[in-house]
Design a protein around this motif. Structure first.
Motif, mmCIF file in Angstrom:
data_model
loop_
_atom_site.group_PDB
_atom_site.id
_atom_site.type_symbol
_atom_site.label_atom_id
_atom_site.label_comp_id
_atom_site.label_asym_id
_atom_site.label_seq_id
_atom_site.Cartn_x
_atom_site.Cartn_y
_atom_site.Cartn_z
ATOM 1 N N VAL A 289 -52.213 23.222 10.484
ATOM 2 C CA VAL A 289 -53.346 23.601 9.636
ATOM 3 C C VAL A 289 -53.664 22.487 8.621
ATOM 4 O O VAL A 289 -52.755 21.915 8.032
ATOM 5 N N THR A 290 -54.959 22.241 8.424
ATOM 6 C CA THR A 290 -55.368 21.232 7.439
ATOM 7 C C THR A 290 -55.463 21.853 6.049
ATOM 8 O O THR A 290 -56.116 22.877 5.871
ATOM 9 N N ILE A 291 -54.815 21.222 5.079
ATOM 10 C CA ILE A 291 -54.742 21.866 3.760
ATOM 11 C C ILE A 291 -55.326 21.035 2.612
ATOM 12 O O ILE A 291 -55.376 21.496 1.479
ATOM 13 N N ASN A 292 -55.791 19.799 2.912
ATOM 14 C CA ASN A 292 -56.232 18.989 1.768
ATOM 15 C C ASN A 292 -57.487 19.550 1.083
ATOM 16 O O ASN A 292 -57.647 19.397 -0.131
ATOM 17 N N SER A 293 -58.347 20.260 1.836
ATOM 18 C CA SER A 293 -59.542 20.835 1.171
ATOM 19 C C SER A 293 -59.109 21.925 0.201
ATOM 20 O O SER A 293 -59.704 22.086 -0.870
ATOM 21 N N LEU A 294 -58.089 22.657 0.574
ATOM 22 C CA LEU A 294 -57.552 23.678 -0.340
ATOM 23 C C LEU A 294 -57.033 23.003 -1.620
ATOM 24 O O LEU A 294 -57.344 23.429 -2.732
ATOM 25 N N ALA A 295 -56.279 21.917 -1.442
ATOM 26 C CA ALA A 295 -55.749 21.187 -2.615
ATOM 27 C C ALA A 295 -56.886 20.669 -3.485
ATOM 28 O O ALA A 295 -56.806 20.691 -4.719
ATOM 29 N N GLU A 296 -57.950 20.203 -2.833
ATOM 30 C CA GLU A 296 -59.093 19.663 -3.596
ATOM 31 C C GLU A 296 -59.740 20.738 -4.474
ATOM 32 O O GLU A 296 -60.283 20.428 -5.524
ATOM 33 N N ARG A 297 -59.671 21.980 -4.047
ATOM 34 C CA ARG A 297 -60.254 23.051 -4.865
ATOM 35 C C ARG A 297 -59.370 23.374 -6.077
ATOM 36 O O ARG A 297 -59.769 24.118 -6.967
ATOM 37 N N TYR A 298 -58.172 22.808 -6.104
ATOM 38 C CA TYR A 298 -57.261 23.042 -7.235
ATOM 39 C C TYR A 298 -56.849 21.711 -7.872
ATOM 40 O O TYR A 298 -55.667 21.411 -8.023
ATOM 41 N N HIS A 299 -57.849 20.901 -8.184
ATOM 42 C CA HIS A 299 -57.641 19.660 -8.947
ATOM 43 C C HIS A 299 -56.700 18.688 -8.231
ATOM 44 O O HIS A 299 -55.917 17.993 -8.880
ATOM 45 N N GLY A 300 -56.747 18.670 -6.927
ATOM 46 C CA GLY A 300 -55.836 17.772 -6.216
ATOM 47 C C GLY A 300 -56.457 17.213 -4.961
ATOM 48 O O GLY A 300 -57.675 17.089 -4.846
ATOM 49 N N GLY A 301 -55.623 16.869 -3.996
ATOM 50 C CA GLY A 301 -56.089 16.299 -2.735
ATOM 51 C C GLY A 301 -54.898 15.750 -1.974
ATOM 52 O O GLY A 301 -53.758 16.114 -2.266
ATOM 53 N N GLY A 302 -55.171 14.848 -1.050
ATOM 54 C CA GLY A 302 -54.066 14.232 -0.320
ATOM 55 C C GLY A 302 -54.335 14.172 1.162
ATOM 56 O O GLY A 302 -55.481 14.009 1.590
ATOM 57 N N HIS A 303 -53.282 14.289 1.939
ATOM 58 C CA HIS A 303 -53.390 14.187 3.395
ATOM 59 C C HIS A 303 -53.693 15.557 3.999
ATOM 60 O O HIS A 303 -53.526 16.583 3.342
ATOM 61 N N ALA A 304 -54.036 15.522 5.294
ATOM 62 C CA ALA A 304 -54.359 16.775 5.990
ATOM 63 C C ALA A 304 -53.187 17.760 5.913
ATOM 64 O O ALA A 304 -53.392 18.967 5.777
ATOM 65 N N MET A 305 -51.962 17.241 5.997
ATOM 66 C CA MET A 305 -50.808 18.142 6.057
ATOM 67 C C MET A 305 -49.794 17.939 4.939
ATOM 68 O O MET A 305 -48.679 18.478 4.988
ATOM 69 N N ALA A 306 -50.161 17.154 3.942
ATOM 70 C CA ALA A 306 -49.298 16.976 2.759
ATOM 71 C C ALA A 306 -50.199 16.673 1.590
ATOM 72 O O ALA A 306 -50.786 15.596 1.510
ATOM 73 N N SER A 307 -50.360 17.634 0.724
ATOM 74 C CA SER A 307 -51.270 17.453 -0.409
ATOM 75 C C SER A 307 -50.604 17.890 -1.703
ATOM 76 O O SER A 307 -49.570 18.558 -1.685
ATOM 77 N N GLY A 308 -51.240 17.522 -2.794
ATOM 78 C CA GLY A 308 -50.754 17.919 -4.114
ATOM 79 C C GLY A 308 -51.900 18.474 -4.931
ATOM 80 O O GLY A 308 -53.063 18.147 -4.683
ATOM 81 N N ALA A 309 -51.580 19.316 -5.905
ATOM 82 C CA ALA A 309 -52.617 19.905 -6.759
ATOM 83 C C ALA A 309 -51.970 20.325 -8.073
ATOM 84 O O ALA A 309 -50.759 20.160 -8.272
ATOM 85 N N THR A 310 -52.786 20.883 -8.964
ATOM 86 C CA THR A 310 -52.261 21.393 -10.236
ATOM 87 C C THR A 310 -52.833 22.780 -10.476
ATOM 88 O O THR A 310 -54.033 22.996 -10.286
ATOM 89 N N ALA A 311 -51.967 23.704 -10.895
ATOM 90 C CA ALA A 311 -52.450 25.015 -11.341
ATOM 91 C C ALA A 311 -52.286 25.028 -12.853
ATOM 92 O O ALA A 311 -51.211 24.717 -13.370
#
Ligand code: AMP
Length: 326
Positions: free
Chosen positions: A276-298
């Motif tokens: 599953v690709t998750i970087n768009s999810l991370a981007e919605r939470y002040h983050g980003g990264g790779h398709a399968m390894a991302s970072g964000a901030t809550a």
């Protein structure tokens, strides 16, 4: 495309007498290996040039790679070339001093959301930035000098960023380039001891993580490493953050997330997935990264819970519409 980008960078390096290398905040094996590796490679190849790497960060498990230079006058950067490695966006560069340099080069393997720099070479498919530097060496090997030290740095980054050559981004070319580095004479026993050995407390903490981890209806595994847990097990923030890998092998759990209290009320989010690709999810939470390894901030617990809910929906949708996952 890639050859032209590499050639332009090689020519630019030849033009400058003084070069500064930069990496990203929250240093990891890849940005550390790529900067140290390129520094060692260029020093050996162009002894008359000054190749600097200044960084005030430190990292426990990477300490064996040695310290970087710590300070330089601002005037020192004037007229120099800056090369930023493994850093998708300028706000993640660990020092703002790159702005003092005359020209800027970006070399990276993350999704190119922010194409900064006078010259850039981005390979989103590369398994690591270190692989790109190894390929840079291979392309211009008649004019460059590889050393065992440079090879160790680059190999370390390749190993750590590819999940020990396990991720889908690893190609035959990755292994061929890793082979070139290995042939320089890397002591892999010692390297893997540095990467794998844990303190006793860290293993006790892992046991607690396995006790406390949760899973959503659709299979998102997660753990919240609170400030209290970090104190109880005497964890550095780095040790606490490494926990994300403890959740990586649960059947049917295609997304796993570690939430780590930062100590200032914010929560670091480390997201990982397979299929599953998750970087768009991370981007919605002040983050980003790779398709399968991302970072964000809550910024709040509420935001953390909203992210878990969105991840659960994402995984539910994925499972409903795709087969063959594990
Ligand atoms: P991490 O979990 O911090 O190791 O991050 C995984 C990947 O996501 C790394 O390759 C980072 O480059 C990227 N990443 C982490 N945090 C952010 C962020 N706040 N913004 C953009 N990318 C990020």
């Amino acid at each position: 495309m890639s050859y032209e980008a590499k050639l332009a960078i090689f020519n630019k390096i030849k033009e400058y007498d003084r070069i500064f290398l930069f990496r990203h905040i929250r240093m990891d094996g890849d940005c550390t290996g790529a900067t140290k590796g390129l520094q060692a490679l260029l020093k050996a190849s162009f002894p008359e040039k000054e190749i600097h790497l200044l960084d005030n960060q430190s990292s426990g498990y990477l300490a064996f790679l040695g310290e970087d230079e710590k300070e330089a006058e601002d005037s020192f950067y004037e007229g120099a070339l800056a090369i930023v490695l493994d850093t998708a966006t300028p706000d993640r560069i660990s020092s703002g001093k790159y702005t003092l340099c005359k020209e800027l080069i970006k070399i990276d393997h993350h999704i190119n959301v922010n194409p900064y720099g006078d010259l850039l070479w981005v390979e989103e498919e590369a398994s690591s930035c270190c692989e790109m530097i190894a390929s840079f060496y291979d392309t211009f090997k008649d004019s460059l000098t590889m050393t065992p030290e440079a090879a160790l740095y680059l190999y370390t980054g390749m190993v750590t960023d590819s999940g020990r050559f396990r991720f889908r981004s690893v190609s035959g070319e990755t292994l061929r380039l890793a082979g070139i580095l290995l042939n320089q004479g890397i002591d892999t026993d010692t390297l893997y001891a540095h990467l794998y050995l844990n303190d006793f407390d860290v293993l006790k903490f892992r046991a607690e993580v396995y006790r406390k981890m949760k899973i959503t209806e659709n299979g998102v595994a997660y753990i919240h490493v609170t400030e209290a847990m970090q104190e109880k097990f005497h964890l550095s923030r780095e040790d606490a953050s490494a926990v994300v890998s403890a959740l990586d092998s649960i059947k049917g759990s295609l997304i796993w997330i570690a939430f780590i209290d930062n100590g200032d009320g914010t929560i670091r989010v480390r997201l990982r997935s397979r299929f599953v690709t998750i970087n768009s999810l991370a981007e919605r939470y002040h983050g980003g990264g790779h398709a399968m390894a991302s970072g964000a901030t809550a910024y709040t617990r509420k935001e953390m819970n909203a992210l878990i809910k969105e991840a659960d929906q994402l995984l539910g949708d994925y499972k409903a519409n795709n087969g063959g996952w594990l």
